[in-house]
Design a protein around this motif. Structure first.
Motif, mmCIF file in Angstrom:
data_model
loop_
_atom_site.group_PDB
_atom_site.id
_atom_site.type_symbol
_atom_site.label_atom_id
_atom_site.label_comp_id
_atom_site.label_asym_id
_atom_site.label_seq_id
_atom_site.Cartn_x
_atom_site.Cartn_y
_atom_site.Cartn_z
ATOM 1 N N ASN A 1 0.813 -1.223 0.000
ATOM 2 C CA ASN A 1 0.000 0.000 0.000
ATOM 3 C C ASN A 1 0.844 1.270 0.000
ATOM 4 O O ASN A 1 0.367 2.308 -0.408
ATOM 5 N N GLY A 2 2.066 1.199 0.452
ATOM 6 C CA GLY A 2 2.920 2.376 0.535
ATOM 7 C C GLY A 2 3.595 2.756 -0.774
ATOM 8 O O GLY A 2 4.366 3.704 -0.818
ATOM 9 N N PHE A 3 3.302 2.026 -1.855
ATOM 10 C CA PHE A 3 3.966 2.255 -3.140
ATOM 11 C C PHE A 3 2.953 2.375 -4.269
ATOM 12 O O PHE A 3 1.857 1.822 -4.188
ATOM 13 N N THR A 4 3.352 3.071 -5.334
ATOM 14 C CA THR A 4 2.518 3.267 -6.511
ATOM 15 C C THR A 4 3.388 3.164 -7.755
ATOM 16 O O THR A 4 4.535 3.609 -7.754
ATOM 17 N N ILE A 5 2.825 2.599 -8.810
ATOM 18 C CA ILE A 5 3.514 2.597 -10.100
ATOM 19 C C ILE A 5 3.012 3.794 -10.895
ATOM 20 O O ILE A 5 1.812 3.952 -11.122
ATOM 21 N N ASN B 1 6.011 4.373 -15.289
ATOM 22 C CA ASN B 1 6.750 3.118 -15.465
ATOM 23 C C ASN B 1 7.787 2.850 -14.379
ATOM 24 O O ASN B 1 8.749 2.119 -14.608
ATOM 25 N N MET B 2 7.616 3.450 -13.196
ATOM 26 C CA MET B 2 8.525 3.229 -12.073
ATOM 27 C C MET B 2 7.714 3.058 -10.793
ATOM 28 O O MET B 2 6.571 3.491 -10.718
ATOM 29 N N ILE B 3 8.328 2.444 -9.792
ATOM 30 C CA ILE B 3 7.686 2.263 -8.494
ATOM 31 C C ILE B 3 8.196 3.344 -7.545
ATOM 32 O O ILE B 3 9.389 3.422 -7.253
ATOM 33 N N TYR B 4 7.260 4.188 -7.082
ATOM 34 C CA TYR B 4 7.560 5.264 -6.132
ATOM 35 C C TYR B 4 6.886 4.970 -4.800
ATOM 36 O O TYR B 4 5.864 4.283 -4.752
ATOM 37 N N ASN C 1 9.231 11.878 -2.518
ATOM 38 C CA ASN C 1 8.905 10.752 -3.394
ATOM 39 C C ASN C 1 9.681 10.795 -4.695
ATOM 40 O O ASN C 1 9.172 10.464 -5.763
ATOM 41 N N ALA C 2 10.919 11.171 -4.625
ATOM 42 C CA ALA C 2 11.717 11.403 -5.826
ATOM 43 C C ALA C 2 12.518 10.190 -6.273
ATOM 44 O O ALA C 2 12.947 10.136 -7.411
ATOM 45 N N MET C 3 12.756 9.224 -5.400
ATOM 46 C CA MET C 3 13.528 8.034 -5.759
ATOM 47 C C MET C 3 12.556 6.934 -6.156
ATOM 48 O O MET C 3 11.518 6.746 -5.523
ATOM 49 N N ALA C 4 12.920 6.193 -7.220
ATOM 50 C CA ALA C 4 12.010 5.168 -7.718
ATOM 51 C C ALA C 4 12.769 3.919 -8.139
ATOM 52 O O ALA C 4 13.961 3.986 -8.471
#
Length: 136
Positions: free
Chosen positions: A29-33, A36-39, A124-127
């Motif tokens: 739940n703490g992540f979103t695509i 084309n990347m997972i943040y 939320n800049a690193m993916a």
């Protein structure tokens, strides 16, 4: 000239590539695509715990990138992976890290029953760009 670096005889199994997540590895739940990347959904630290069985002598590879300023000097963005009895950590230095991908591979010394990925970032800049398993 053939070297150990380019003579892998193992196989790759992508967990995440080109914006597609293998459905057998549900996203926390703490992540979103997006893009084309997972943040992570929020700034700060976020865990992604994947319950899975992965054989010993397998390497989990994670390729990360910062798409915006992800930290400040002394408080850099980082990702840690706890997998198969090993822990790997990769850090972005906190300045001039934008669009410079970093990759880490964590070797499973034992059979893994779960993968724990912890990401700490500002804004939320690193993916995660790609993630895959390699067996030898």
């Amino acid at each position: 000239m053939n070297t150990l670096l380019n003579s892998s005889s193992g196989s790759k199994k992508y967990i995440f590539k080109d914006g597609v997540l293998d459905p057998s590895y549900p996203l926390s739940n703490g992540f979103t695509i997006r893009n084309n990347m997972i943040y992570t959904n929020n700034a700060g630290g976020t865990d992604w715990i994947i319950n899975t069985n992965v054989e010993q002598n397998t390497i989990l590879n994670v390729k990360l990138i910062c798409t915006a300023d992800a930290g400040s000097s002394g408080n850099e963005a980082y990702c840690s992976v706890n997998y198969g009895g090993n822990i790997g950590v990769i850090r972005f230095q906190g300045n001039d890290e934008i669009n410079k991908p970093l990759k880490m591979g964590v070797y499973a010394m034992t059979t893994a029953t779960r993968i724990i990925i912890y990401m700490y970032t500002y804004g939320n800049a690193m993916a995660i760009q790609e993630m895959w398993l390699e067996s030898y």
